[in-house]
Design a protein around this motif. Sequence first.
Motif, PDB file in Angstrom:
ATOM      1  N   ARG A 184      -6.778  93.824  37.723  1.00 58.72           N
ATOM      2  CA  ARG A 184      -7.598  93.318  38.828  1.00 58.72           C
ATOM      3  C   ARG A 184      -9.064  93.584  38.495  1.00 58.72           C
ATOM      4  O   ARG A 184      -9.452  94.717  38.206  1.00 58.72           O
ATOM      5  N   GLU A 226      -6.078  88.959  37.767  1.00 62.63           N
ATOM      6  CA  GLU A 226      -6.744  88.303  38.890  1.00 62.63           C
ATOM      7  C   GLU A 226      -8.212  88.690  38.909  1.00 62.63           C
ATOM      8  O   GLU A 226      -8.562  89.866  38.754  1.00 62.63           O
ATOM      9  N   PRO A 246     -11.034  85.313  45.640  1.00 63.24           N
ATOM     10  CA  PRO A 246     -10.459  84.933  44.344  1.00 63.24           C
ATOM     11  C   PRO A 246     -11.320  83.906  43.610  1.00 63.24           C
ATOM     12  O   PRO A 246     -11.912  83.019  44.235  1.00 63.24           O
TER      13      PRO A 246
END
Length: 251
Positions: free
Chosen positions: A139, A184, A248
């Motif tokens: 992440r 991500e 995102p």
Amino acid sequence: MTLAMPNERLRAVMASGGWTHASLADATGVDTKSVERWLNLGRTPRRATALQAAEVLGEDVHALWPALRQPRAARAVSPELVALYEQRADMPVSVLIDFMARARQDIDILVYAAVFLHEAYPRLNDLLRERAAEGCTVRIAVGDADSENVRQRGREEKFGHGIESRCRLALMHYQPLSGVSGIELRTHGTTLYNSLYRADDQLLVNAHVWGVNAYAAPVWHLRKSNDNGNLFKTYADSFDAVWETARPVTG
């Protein structure tokens, strides 16, 4: 199986004092292989040897080897604190890269920009892809260049629009990872009190100091402890809280 962890605090103290494996071995009456095991495998020497080493290094023995701390003894430092760097610039980038290379479960990066990572290690994206392919959850949260908090940080550091440009550059560096399975990428606009770099049970915290660039601010290296430690959890929870607010990045 317990993985051997290097003694980064001992490594930092030796480096600051100009000590080599051989010179410390000579000063403590052991062979160089013993010193190498203290450093690279996190081995704890016998108490008498540890006390002698701590004395010649000018460091608290329990800070170097927390395992030697007597039960019920007053605790000068948290057992979760492995090393303290006066400035981020004092910390070799290899420390951070080695953390990530050894990660098996989690890699978390929370920064405004930290473009020094890609500048110092151009293979960073390849390393993150490799870790994700091996099952790591990666992440990455970088600063939203258009957020007021990023602009305010630039004013506080007298960096002006430079911080905004670096946020955009950081996003460009990480953009090729968007869409990679297990990775991500998000942008955030929070007030960032610390940059965080986590690899499994290891965590580097780069404190943010008002008016000071991040490279000149301290870094503490934390290791998750089973000894009712809360430092690691405090910062790990902080990452999660920011992550929930972040947007995102797609495409």
